[in-house]
Design a protein around this motif. Structure first.
Motif, short mmCIF file in Angstrom:
data_model
loop_
_atom_site.label_atom_id
_atom_site.label_comp_id
_atom_site.label_asym_id
_atom_site.label_seq_id
_atom_site.Cartn_x
_atom_site.Cartn_y
_atom_site.Cartn_z
N LEU A 72 36.59 51.84 -11.43
CA LEU A 72 37.89 50.55 -11.08
C LEU A 72 37.04 49.19 -11.23
O LEU A 72 38.21 48.54 -11.26
CB LEU A 72 37.77 51.21 -9.84
N THR A 73 36.23 49.19 -10.89
CA THR A 73 36.21 47.85 -11.41
C THR A 73 36.15 47.70 -13.00
O THR A 73 36.49 45.61 -12.48
CB THR A 73 34.10 47.88 -11.26
N THR A 74 36.63 47.94 -14.12
CA THR A 74 36.53 47.50 -14.80
C THR A 74 38.42 46.85 -15.55
O THR A 74 38.68 46.51 -16.27
CB THR A 74 36.13 47.78 -15.97
N THR A 75 38.74 48.04 -13.81
CA THR A 75 40.42 47.52 -14.18
C THR A 75 41.08 45.93 -14.24
O THR A 75 40.76 45.97 -13.17
CB THR A 75 41.05 48.69 -13.76
N ALA A 76 42.40 46.00 -14.46
CA ALA A 76 43.42 45.37 -15.18
C ALA A 76 44.09 45.04 -13.21
O ALA A 76 43.59 43.92 -12.29
CB ALA A 76 44.28 44.90 -15.08
N ASP A 77 43.80 46.17 -12.44
CA ASP A 77 44.28 46.89 -11.18
C ASP A 77 43.02 45.57 -10.28
O ASP A 77 44.29 44.64 -9.53
CB ASP A 77 44.64 47.40 -10.92
#
Length: 276
Positions: free
Chosen positions: A252-257
């Motif tokens: 998740l640390t790599t997501t745009a959100d």
């Protein structure tokens, strides 16, 4: 102005509307306390699947029309009016048939990787209670009650009710509720952890929708992984569950959100999530 999309469920016994990324699914047999039927139940299975897979839906809200959530199975249909085709089925066929129907209803609902909320305007009984328990969160009107109901018709339970009850309220209370079939009012349901919140009758739908909308506006992938983590808390040992949590968080640390959430925090504004 908020747009609203009505979904064709194939029957007036089930209604579905999508608004603000919330799919509100309403059991619509108020004259029968929204009991399951050969028309309503297949439509409900289809809507759970369709809304669960729809990228335009961020949360599911299940409720009942009128003054009940769902009275469960059709008790009259268990007697003289029983389906003749089912009566002629062999035992193994009947078992396989029920197992499949369970898998596609409460099984499918529990498998939805989006927040699911049940709003109970009134009684939830038997399989109707199992339907509510398969949701992530339950809001209940002050005048509502629940009952497992099975023992009152000399049956043992289906749709996963014993499993769901035990994990929500513990084995002792689950046994009491199953063995007695007693009516449990809204206040006690909240006290024993069976429901999340009791609200005034006239505010139930408003509060339930507001809660569903707040979740539907959230980060889609993060919510999915949160559900995975919570489900695994009941399945795996601490070390395994902890390791899986780490894997998901790093993804998740790599997501745009995630980047949007961090920037919104810095900018002191509300984040706008895109689901990516």
């Amino acid at each position: 102005m908020t747009s609203e999309t009505k979904i064709d469920t194939g029957t007036d016994e089930l209604l579905c509307v999508i608004r603000d990324r919330v799919a509100t699914i309403t059991l619509n047999r108020p004259e029968a306390r929204n009991a399951f039927s050969d028309t309503l139940t297949p439509a409900l299975r289809s809507m759970i699947k369709a809304c669960g897979e729809n990228p335009e839906v961020g949360a599911l809200l299940l409720t009942g029309a009128g003054t009940a959530f769902c009275a469960g199975g059709n008790v009259k249909g268990m007697g003289a009016h029983r389906d003749k085709k089912k009566l002629e089925m062999a035992y193994d066929e009947k078992v396989a048939d029920l197992q499949e129907r369970q898998r596609l209803l409460t099984g499918a609902l529990a498998s939805v990787r989006k927040p699911t909320i049940a709003a109970l305007p009134g009684p939830a009984v038997g399989a109707g209670l199992a339907l509510a328990l398969a949701c992530d969160i339950r809001l209940v009107a002050q005048s509502a009650f629940i009952s497992t109901g099975y023992v009152r018709v000399a049956l043992s339970g289906d749709y996963g009710i014993a499993w769901l009850l035990t994990r929500l309220v513990g084995t002792s209370r689950a046994r009491e509720l199953m063995f007695t079939g007693d009516k449990v009012d809204a206040a006690r349901c909240e006290a024993i952890g069976l429901v999340n919140r009791v609200v005034p009758d006239d505010k139930l739908q408003t509060e339930a929708f507001a809660l569903a909308r707040s979740m539907a506006e959230g980060p889609t992938l993060a919510l999915r992984y949160i559900k995975d983590n919570l489900d695994e808390a009941l399945q795996f040992d601490f070390a395994t569950a902890r390791d899986h949590e780490a894997e998901r968080l790093v993804r998740l640390t790599t997501t745009a959100d995630h980047k949007e959430a961090v920037q919104a925090f810095i900018d002191k504004r509300k984040p706008v999530f895109r689901g990516s």
